[in-house]
Design a protein around this motif. Structure first.
Motif, short mmCIF file in Angstrom:
data_model
loop_
_atom_site.label_atom_id
_atom_site.label_comp_id
_atom_site.label_asym_id
_atom_site.label_seq_id
_atom_site.Cartn_x
_atom_site.Cartn_y
_atom_site.Cartn_z
N ASN A 244 6.24 -28.94 54.22
CA ASN A 244 6.68 -30.33 54.35
C ASN A 244 7.25 -30.88 53.05
O ASN A 244 8.17 -31.70 53.08
CB ASN A 244 5.50 -31.19 54.84
N GLU B 213 1.53 -27.92 53.81
CA GLU B 213 1.82 -28.88 52.75
C GLU B 213 3.06 -28.46 51.96
O GLU B 213 3.91 -29.29 51.63
CB GLU B 213 0.61 -29.02 51.82
N PRO C 184 -1.76 -35.31 60.36
CA PRO C 184 -0.73 -35.04 59.34
C PRO C 184 0.14 -33.86 59.73
O PRO C 184 -0.33 -32.90 60.34
CB PRO C 184 -1.57 -34.74 58.09
N HIS C 185 1.41 -33.95 59.39
CA HIS C 185 2.41 -32.90 59.64
C HIS C 185 2.76 -32.77 61.12
O HIS C 185 3.61 -31.96 61.47
CB HIS C 185 1.97 -31.54 59.11
#
Length: 845
Positions: A627, A624, A606-607
Motif C-alpha cells: 500500500n 503495508e 485496513p487495506h
C-alpha cells in the motif's frame, strides 16, 4: 568565476566520472594480449584532451524561433590538474569544464554529447551546469548519467537533463534526439552483441546448453508454444543445431553479453567475486577428497552437520597442498542459533509456510480438495493407492468437524501435487532421486498458529514395468517410536518439494525471469526523459546481469542447480510448465492473497482485506509495503497524467506495453494482460512491477541462508521413499533414525554446494539501494515528484518501526516461533551482509 560570464559567454560545469581501474584491465589477460601497446598507452591517456562535451539546446533561440532540432554548441574539454594516470581502485573524480554558450543565441541547454577518443571506456556519473532557470532548481541544471562511455562512439553519446517529459510534452528541439537515442538502444535485431554495446533485444532461453547424454526431450529450448517462458536479453551468438532434439542453441561463451550499463558496479563486482571465491574455496577440498575417496559423502549423524557451523569439519586433504588440512565451516544459520532442535517441531514446520523463505504458496483448503471415496479395487499385488479423507483429518482437529472448519476458514493446504506429479516418473528414474508429490493439511488453532493434520505423499503407481495410476500414503503426526521417525521423514519430503518449488518457481521464475522482459521493454521504448522510466528504472538495477550469471552457472545444463536439487535435468522444464499458468495481475499481493483464499475483501478493515490468518507475517508486513508503494505510484502518476486520455495518447507507453505483452511474455494469452488505457491500470501495473522487483524478491530471497543454511531444515534432495515394513531400510529407520533421515535428504558434497550458493544469494552488497532510496538526490528535476518520494520514504520508516513493534508482541506467536527468530525480512533497510532484512529496489542478487 560567475555562473554565466556575459562578455566571453562561458557556462561553468562540473563533470563527475570514474575511469576504468588499472586492476580491471590487468586481470583480463585476453585484453592485455589482444590490444598490446594500445592497452599500455591507455594507462596514460590524457582524459582532458581525449574527451569532449557539446551542449544541446532544449529551447528555440530568439533569432531562430522555428528551429526544430536543438542547436549544438562547440566542443569543450575537461579542465583541472588531476592526474592523467588511472587509479588502482575506481573512484569518482571531479573535473571543471567551461562551455562557450550564449543564452540569447542558443537557448537553455537540455542535453549534451560526449565523445571518448581514449583507448578505454570510462563511467560518466553526472554533469552539473551553473545555469539558473525556472525549469530546474534555483541555480543548476543536472544531468544524471550513470553510464559507460565506450571508446568507439565517434559520433558522441547523448545525455539529457533530468527534467521528465511525456513524449508530446517534450520540447520540439529535443524530440529528434529523444527518438534517435531510443533507436540506438533497440538496435536492428541482427548481429552478435559486443561487450561495449548498449542494445536491448529479446530472445528465448536457448543459451542453457545441453549434455552429451541428452535425449529427445532433455534440456529443451525454453520459449515458444511447447515450452513457454519469459524472454531474456538477446546476445546474437552463433546458433548450433542439436541433432538429438532439433533445437537451435547458442554457442557457449566465457561471458554472457549484457548491455554495458547493466554490469555490476565496481564495488558490487569486487564483493561478489570475493564471496564467490571464498565459497569455492570450501567446495574444492571436499570435492577433491571425495574424488580421492579419502572421505565419505554421507553425514555421520546430526553432530557432524552441526560442526559445519561450530568449529568446522576437518577434511583429510588441503586444497593448498600444505600440511594443514582444510576445515569446512559456514556461518551459523539463524534457524539454529537459539535452539538446535526447534526446527523439528510441528509448530515450526507449519510456521515457516507463512513466515519462512517461501510463504507464498499455502492456500485455503476447499471442499473439492478432500475426496472421500471407497477403497480402490486391487490393480495388482503391489501397494495400492489411497487418498485422504475427512475422518483422517478430524483425528487431530480437537473435535471440530471438517465441514465446520471449512466454513470458518480454519483449514489450509500446502499443495505441490500438480507441480511435481507430471515429472515424478522422470525424476524417480534419476540415479539418486526418490520423491513424492506432497499435500500438507493444516488447521488454524485458537492461538493463531497452524497445526499439521496429515501429509499425503503421492507418486506414480508402478507394478513391475507398468504404471497403473497414482499411489498415495497418508502420514499423521506422531511423537514417539518408529511412527515419529516416519512423520519426520514425511515432513522432510514436504520440505524438499517446498525447497525446489521455492528456488525454481517462487524465486527464479516469478521474480528473476518474469521481470527481465519489463526491463528490456523499458529501455527500448521509454526514453530516459519519460516519467515512467524514471519511476521504474531503479527497480531493474543489476537484474539483467544477475540473470545472465545465473544462466551461466546456476541454471545451465549440468549446472549447480541440476547437480544439487531434486529435479536434476528437468528443473527448468518444470518451471516452464508452471509458467503456463502465470498471470501478471495475480502477482499483485492483494490479488495473490485473494486467489489463494488467504484473504477476503472487507472494506471495514485496513487495506480493504481481511486475512484469514491474522498473524500471517508475510501478508501483514507485505500489505503495508504494497500500500505504501501504491500510494507513492498514485501520487507520481497523477503528476503527469491528468486523465485516461493522457495515458492513451502516450505513444511511448503504448509501445512499451505492447512489447511487454507481445515480445517479452509472448507465450501467454494476451487477453490476461491489462489494456493499459487508464491511469488506474498504469498505477496498478507499475505498483505490481515494483512489488515483484523489490518486496516479493526480498521475501523469497534473503531468508535463504537463515533458514536453508541448515540443510536438515531445508534439504534440496530426497533419495529414499518412506521405508516399508519388513525391509532393511525400515529396520535401520527403527534403530538409527538420524542415519535414516540423513540418507533420505541431501548428502554432504551437494550440501556444501547448496550452502555456498545460498550464502552468496542471501548477502547484501555494501552499495545496495533500498526501497524508498535513490542513488542520487537529483534523480528527477521535478520538485513535486521529490516531495511525493520523500513522503514514501517517511512512510517506509514508519512501517519499519511497526514491524519491529509487532515482532516484540508475544501474543503474535508466528512472528518468532519456536526457533525464536523474528520475521524481519520485509524491514525496508539493511546493512551489508546476511541480515534477513532489507528490501533492495531491484532483483540485484
Amino acid at each position: 568565476m560567475s555562473s554565466i560570464v556575459v562578455k566571453v559567454k562561458l557556462v561553468k560545469g562540473k563533470v563527475v566520472l570514474i575511469r576504468k581501474t588499472l586492476v580491471e584491465t590487468l586481470t583480463n589477460p585476453k585484453a592485455l594480449i589482444g590490444t598490446g601497446f594500445k592497452l599500455i598507452n591507455s594507462f596514460v591517456d590524457d582524459i582532458t584532451k581525449s574527451v569532449s562535451f557539446k551542449l544541446i539546446s532544449s529551447t528555440n533561440s530568439q533569432d531562430h524561433p522555428t528551429n526544430v532540432a536543438g542547436k549544438v554548441g562547440k566542443d569543450s574539454h575537461l579542465e583541472n590538474k588531476a592526474s592523467v594516470l588511472r587509479t588502482l581502485e575506481g573512484t569518482k573524480e571531479e573535473f571543471d569544464i567551461y562551455f562557450e554558450w550564449d543564452h540569447n543565441e542558443m537557448g537553455i541547454p537540455g542535453a549534451f554529447y560526449v565523445t571518448n577518443l581514449m583507448s578505454d571506456e570510462f563511467f560518466l556519473v553526472s554533469l552539473t551546469l551553473e545555469y539558473p532557470t525556472s525549469d530546474h532548481d534555483q541555480n543548476n541544471i543536472h544531468f544524471v548519467c550513470n553510464s559507460w562511455v565506450h571508446n568507439d562512439h565517434k559520433t558522441g553519446r547523448i545525455f539529457f537533463a533530468n527534467i521528465p517529459y511525456l513524449p508530446k510534452g517534450t520540447p520540439v528541439t529535443l524530440q529528434k534526439y529523444r527518438e534517435e537515442e531510443l533507436q540506438n538502444l533497440k538496435g536492428d535485431g541482427t548481429g552478435k552483441r559486443e561487450k561495449g554495446d548498449r542494445i536491448y533485444d529479446y530472445d528465448v532461453y536457448n543459451d542453457l546448453g545441453t549434455l552429451p547424454i541428452d535425449k529427445q526431450e532433455d534440456h529443451p529450448v525454453l520459449g515458444g508454444p511447447k515450452y513457454p517462458y519469459p524472454r531474456r536479453v538477446r546476445t546474437g551468438r552463433k546458433l548450433i543445431h542439436n541433432n538429438n532434439n532439433g533445437g537451435e542453441y547458442e554457442e557457449l561463451a566465457e561471458d554472457n553479453y549484457v548491455p554495458r550499463d547493466e554490469s555490476f558496479s565496481n564495488v558490487k563486482g569486487k564483493e561478489f567475486r570475493e564471496l564467490g571465491k571464498e565459497s569455492l574455496g570450501r567446495i574444492q577440498p571436499l570435492l577433491l577428497s571425495l574424488y580421492l575417496k579419502t572421505t565419505t559423502n554421507e553425514f555421520n549423524g546430526f553432530e557432524e552437520v552441526q560442526k559445519m557451523y561450530e568449529g568446522g569439519v576437518n577434511l583429510p586433504i588441503s586444497i593448498t597442498g600444505n600440511a594443514t588440512p582444510s576445515v569446512l565451516q559456514f556461518p551459523l544459520p539463524n534457524v539454529i542459533k537459539e535452539s538446535k532442535f526447534a526446527w523439528m517441531t510441528d509448530e515450526e514446520f507449519a510456521r515457516e509456510m507463512i513466515a519462512g523463505v517461501n510463504p507464498v504458496v499455502i492456500r485455503r483448503l476447499k471442499l473439492e480438495d478432500i475426496i472421500s471415496i471407497s477403497p480402490y479395487k486391487p490393480l495388482c499385488n503391489c501397494t495400492q493407492p489411497s487418498t485422504i479423507t475427512k475422518e483422517q483429518l478430524e483425528i487431530n482437529m480437537d473435535e471440530v468437524k471438517v465441514d465446520e472448519a471449512l466454513v470458518d476458514g480454519k483449514l489450509f493446504i500446502l499443495d505441490y501435487y500438480d507441480a511435481f506429479m507430471p515429472y515424478l516418473t522422470k525424476i524417480n528414474e534419476l540415479p539418486s532421486a526418490k520423491a513424492y508429490a506432497t499435500r500438507t493439511f493444516l488447521y488454524l488453532k485458537e492461538d493463531g498458529t497452524l497445526k499439521p493434520l496429515a501429509i499425503e505423499l503421492s507418486k506414480p503407481h508402478k507394478c513391475g514395468d507398468i504404471y497403473l495410476g497414482i499411489e498415495s500414503i497418508v502420514v499423521k503426526p506422531a511423537d514417539r517410536g518408529v511412527e515419529s521417525t516416519i512423520w519426520q521423514l514425511a515432513k522432510a519430503h514436504v520440505v524438499v518439494n517446498d525447497t525446489n518449488y521455492h528456488q525454481l518457481i517462487s524465486h527464479w521464475l516469478n521474480t528473476h525471469a518474469a521481470i527481465e522482459p519489463f526491463a528490456i521493454a523499458t529501455h527500448r521504448n521509454l526514453s530516459v526523459l519519460h516519467p515512467i522510466y524514471k519511476l521504474l528504472h531503479p527497480h531493474f538495477r543489476d537484474t539483467i546481469n544477475i540473470n545472465a550469471l545465473a544462466r551461466k552457472s546456476l541454471i545451465t545444463a549440468g549446472g549447480i542447480l541440476e547437480q544439487t536439487f531434486l529435479p536434476g535435468p528437468y528443473a527448468m522444464e518444470m518451471s516452464s510448465a508452471v509458467y503456463k499458468n502465470w498471470v501478471f495481475t495475480d502477482q499483485a499481493l492483494p490479488n495473490d492473497l485473494i486467489k489463494r483464499g488467504m484473504a477476503v475483501k472487507d472494506d471495514s478493515v485496513p487495506h480493504g482485506l481481511r486475512l484469514l490468518i491474522k498473524d500471517y507475517p508475510y501478508a501483514v508486513d507485505g500489505l503495508e509495503i504494497w500500500n505504501a508503494i501504491k500510494l507513492w505510484v498514485q501520487k507520481y502518476v497523477s503528476l503527469y497524467y491528468s486523465d485516461d486520455d493522457a495515458v492513451q495518447q502516450d505513444d511511448e507507453l503504448k509501445n512499451w506495453w505492447k512489447e511487454v505483452v507481445e515480445k517479452g511474455h509472448p507465450d501467454l494469452e494476451a487477453a490476461q494482460w491489462p489494456e493499459m488505457k487508464t491511469s488506474q491500470e498504469l498505477v496498478e501495473t507499475c505498483t505490481t512491477i515494483i512489488w515483484i522487483a523489490s518486496a516479493l524478491h526480498a521475501a523469497v530471497n534473503f531468508g535463504q541462508y537463515p533458514y536453508g543454511g541448515y540443510i536438515l531444515n531445508h534439504p534440496t534432495q530426497s533419495r529414499r521413499w518412506i521405508p516399508k515394513e519388513g525391509t532393511p531400510e525400515y529396520d535401520e529407520m527403527s534403530k538409527k533414525p538420524q542415519e535414516a533421515f540423513l540418507k533420505t535428504i541431501t548428502p554432504k558434497y551437494q550440501t556444501v554446494v547448496d550452502l555456498s550458493v545460498l550464502e552468496l544469494l542471501s548477502t547484501h552488497s555494501s552499495d545496495e539501494v533500498y526501497l524508498g532510496q535513490r542513488d542520487t538526490l537529483d534523480w528527477t528535476g521535478d520538485q513535486k515528484a521529490k516531495v511525493a518520494f520523500t513522503s514514501f520514504t517517511e512512510r517506509l520508516k514508519q512501517i519499519e518501526d511497526d514491524i519491529s513493534e509487532r515482532n516484540l508482541n508475544q501474543e503474535l506467536k508466528n512472528r518468532t516461533g519456536p526457533i525464536k527468530f523474528p520475521y524481519t525480512v520485509l524491514l525496508p533497510t539493511s546493512e551489508k551482509g546476511i541480515t534477513f532484512r532489507g528490501i533492495p529496489n531491484s532483483i540485484s542478487i
